[in-house]
Design a protein around this motif. Sequence first.
Motif, PDB file in Angstrom:
ATOM      1  N   SER A  34       0.086  46.951  48.263  1.00  0.00           N
ATOM      2  CA  SER A  34      -0.874  46.737  47.174  1.00  0.00           C
ATOM      3  C   SER A  34      -0.200  46.441  45.862  1.00  0.00           C
ATOM      4  N   GLY A  35       1.068  46.815  45.716  1.00  0.00           N
ATOM      5  CA  GLY A  35       1.803  46.464  44.505  1.00  0.00           C
ATOM      6  C   GLY A  35       1.528  47.337  43.311  1.00  0.00           C
ATOM      7  N   ASP A  36       0.881  48.511  43.482  1.00  0.00           N
ATOM      8  CA  ASP A  36       0.596  49.354  42.325  1.00  0.00           C
ATOM      9  C   ASP A  36       1.113  50.776  42.534  1.00  0.00           C
ATOM     10  N   ALA A  37       2.386  50.881  42.885  1.00  0.00           N
ATOM     11  CA  ALA A  37       2.977  52.196  43.149  1.00  0.00           C
ATOM     12  C   ALA A  37       2.904  53.080  41.917  1.00  0.00           C
ATOM     13  N   SER A  38       2.627  54.354  42.155  1.00  0.00           N
ATOM     14  CA  SER A  38       2.578  55.323  41.069  1.00  0.00           C
ATOM     15  C   SER A  38       3.984  55.600  40.563  1.00  0.00           C
ATOM     16  N   GLU A  39       4.079  55.943  39.287  1.00  0.00           N
ATOM     17  CA  GLU A  39       5.371  56.325  38.732  1.00  0.00           C
ATOM     18  C   GLU A  39       5.668  57.760  39.141  1.00  0.00           C
ATOM     19  N   SER A  40       6.908  57.986  39.558  1.00  0.00           N
ATOM     20  CA  SER A  40       7.312  59.315  39.986  1.00  0.00           C
ATOM     21  C   SER A  40       8.762  59.531  39.635  1.00  0.00           C
ATOM     22  N   ARG A  41       9.105  60.790  39.377  1.00  0.00           N
ATOM     23  CA  ARG A  41      10.496  61.146  39.093  1.00  0.00           C
ATOM     24  C   ARG A  41      11.211  61.668  40.326  1.00  0.00           C
ATOM     25  N   CYS A  42      10.538  61.707  41.448  1.00  0.00           N
ATOM     26  CA  CYS A  42      11.130  62.231  42.673  1.00  0.00           C
ATOM     27  C   CYS A  42      12.125  61.236  43.266  1.00  0.00           C
ATOM     28  N   PRO A  43      13.304  61.707  43.674  1.00  0.00           N
ATOM     29  CA  PRO A  43      14.259  60.821  44.345  1.00  0.00           C
ATOM     30  C   PRO A  43      13.644  60.244  45.615  1.00  0.00           C
ATOM     31  N   GLY A  44      13.730  58.941  45.785  1.00  0.00           N
ATOM     32  CA  GLY A  44      13.203  58.286  46.974  1.00  0.00           C
ATOM     33  C   GLY A  44      11.724  57.995  46.932  1.00  0.00           C
ATOM     34  N   ALA A  45      11.060  58.258  45.824  1.00  0.00           N
ATOM     35  CA  ALA A  45       9.607  58.078  45.751  1.00  0.00           C
ATOM     36  C   ALA A  45       9.175  56.631  45.984  1.00  0.00           C
ATOM     37  N   ASP A  46       9.992  55.678  45.570  1.00  0.00           N
ATOM     38  CA  ASP A  46       9.630  54.269  45.714  1.00  0.00           C
ATOM     39  C   ASP A  46      10.360  53.578  46.861  1.00  0.00           C
ATOM     40  N   ALA A  47      11.053  54.355  47.699  1.00  0.00           N
ATOM     41  CA  ALA A  47      11.819  53.780  48.797  1.00  0.00           C
ATOM     42  C   ALA A  47      10.908  53.312  49.925  1.00  0.00           C
ATOM     43  N   GLY A  48      11.189  52.128  50.442  1.00  0.00           N
ATOM     44  CA  GLY A  48      10.492  51.631  51.612  1.00  0.00           C
ATOM     45  C   GLY A  48      11.078  52.243  52.867  1.00  0.00           C
ATOM     46  N   PRO A  49      10.396  52.107  53.996  1.00  0.00           N
ATOM     47  CA  PRO A  49      10.862  52.706  55.243  1.00  0.00           C
ATOM     48  C   PRO A  49      12.275  52.291  55.658  1.00  0.00           C
ATOM     49  N   ASP A  50      12.675  51.065  55.326  1.00  0.00           N
ATOM     50  CA  ASP A  50      13.995  50.598  55.734  1.00  0.00           C
ATOM     51  C   ASP A  50      15.095  51.003  54.754  1.00  0.00           C
ATOM     52  N   ILE A  52      15.448  54.427  53.650  1.00  0.00           N
ATOM     53  CA  ILE A  52      15.542  55.882  53.580  1.00  0.00           C
ATOM     54  C   ILE A  52      15.450  56.476  54.978  1.00  0.00           C
ATOM     55  N   SER A  53      16.128  57.601  55.203  1.00  0.00           N
ATOM     56  CA  SER A  53      16.006  58.284  56.497  1.00  0.00           C
ATOM     57  C   SER A  53      14.645  58.986  56.551  1.00  0.00           C
ATOM     58  N   VAL A  54      14.190  59.291  57.755  1.00  0.00           N
ATOM     59  CA  VAL A  54      12.879  59.939  57.874  1.00  0.00           C
ATOM     60  C   VAL A  54      12.900  61.348  57.280  1.00  0.00           C
ATOM     61  N   SER A  55      14.030  62.058  57.355  1.00  0.00           N
ATOM     62  CA  SER A  55      14.090  63.395  56.762  1.00  0.00           C
ATOM     63  C   SER A  55      14.074  63.317  55.237  1.00  0.00           C
ATOM     64  N   ASP A  56      14.802  62.353  54.653  1.00  0.00           N
ATOM     65  CA  ASP A  56      14.765  62.174  53.200  1.00  0.00           C
ATOM     66  C   ASP A  56      13.390  61.694  52.757  1.00  0.00           C
ATOM     67  N   TYR A  57      12.747  60.900  53.601  1.00  0.00           N
ATOM     68  CA  TYR A  57      11.400  60.426  53.293  1.00  0.00           C
ATOM     69  C   TYR A  57      10.430  61.606  53.201  1.00  0.00           C
ATOM     70  N   ALA A  58      10.508  62.504  54.179  1.00  0.00           N
ATOM     71  CA  ALA A  58       9.615  63.673  54.184  1.00  0.00           C
ATOM     72  C   ALA A  58       9.839  64.522  52.942  1.00  0.00           C
ATOM     73  N   ALA A  59      11.100  64.700  52.539  1.00  0.00           N
ATOM     74  CA  ALA A  59      11.403  65.479  51.329  1.00  0.00           C
ATOM     75  C   ALA A  59      10.854  64.788  50.094  1.00  0.00           C
ATOM     76  N   ALA A  60      10.995  63.459  50.031  1.00  0.00           N
ATOM     77  CA  ALA A  60      10.481  62.704  48.880  1.00  0.00           C
ATOM     78  C   ALA A  60       8.960  62.784  48.824  1.00  0.00           C
ATOM     79  N   LEU A  61       8.311  62.705  49.981  1.00  0.00           N
ATOM     80  CA  LEU A  61       6.851  62.765  50.010  1.00  0.00           C
ATOM     81  C   LEU A  61       6.350  64.130  49.545  1.00  0.00           C
ATOM     82  N   LEU A  62       6.997  65.203  49.996  1.00  0.00           N
ATOM     83  CA  LEU A  62       6.601  66.538  49.547  1.00  0.00           C
ATOM     84  C   LEU A  62       6.805  66.666  48.035  1.00  0.00           C
ATOM     85  N   CYS A  63       7.881  66.104  47.519  1.00  0.00           N
ATOM     86  CA  CYS A  63       8.138  66.139  46.078  1.00  0.00           C
ATOM     87  C   CYS A  63       7.028  65.425  45.308  1.00  0.00           C
TER      88      CYS A  63
END
Length: 201
Positions: A34-50, A52-63
């Motif tokens: 959609s092109g309207d990502a929210s601004e976030s200070r969390c590491p990995g918040a704007d990372a696409g699936p390719d 980031i690792s799935v474990s780092d992704y889960a940590a970023a999502l929880l953040c």
Amino acid sequence: MGRQAADGGYAVYMRARLTALVLICSAALALAPSGDASESRCPGADAGPDQISVSDYAAALLCVVNETRREWGRPPLELQRNLARAAGWQAGDMTQNDYFSHTSPDGETLLDRLDQANFIPSSDRWRAGENLAAGHADAASPAEIVDGWMNSHDHRVNLLDPRFSGAGIAASRGWHGPGAPDDDSLTVAMDLGWRTFAPRR
């Protein structure tokens, strides 16, 4: 392409083993870029699936989830291993069996997964919910997933529920949508909950 709700949320009151009432809230969302990502200070918040690792992704999502809860005056969610186990089973099962739902093709529900993951205490005093999401490319970043959940009533209710104290998040590469390469796609399950082992007085 815009966001698309793939499965409506639901809330069901169920009687647990004794007399306690349990509320299960579930909601699922499939996302496209959609092109309207929210601004976030969390590491990995704007990372696409390719990216980031799935474990780092889960940590970023929880953040990002906790960042959002803080903005709305809600307490943060702590990582809870039983919920993480249940979420992991669901995320993996959806990608392996090519479906997108809170109920598996063989009829297993969130309640079943929570029971198998030993989340449900003997006190029967607990509450749980589940948010699902699937997406590819930019739409599957943690910031976009949370943005999508916050723009859907049932997902927002789960994400901001002040009674939830724990969460388990799992991501699995791939999704049920056509034409999305597995290395640039994710299917996500977030199980949220609260429980106490103290008996009712």
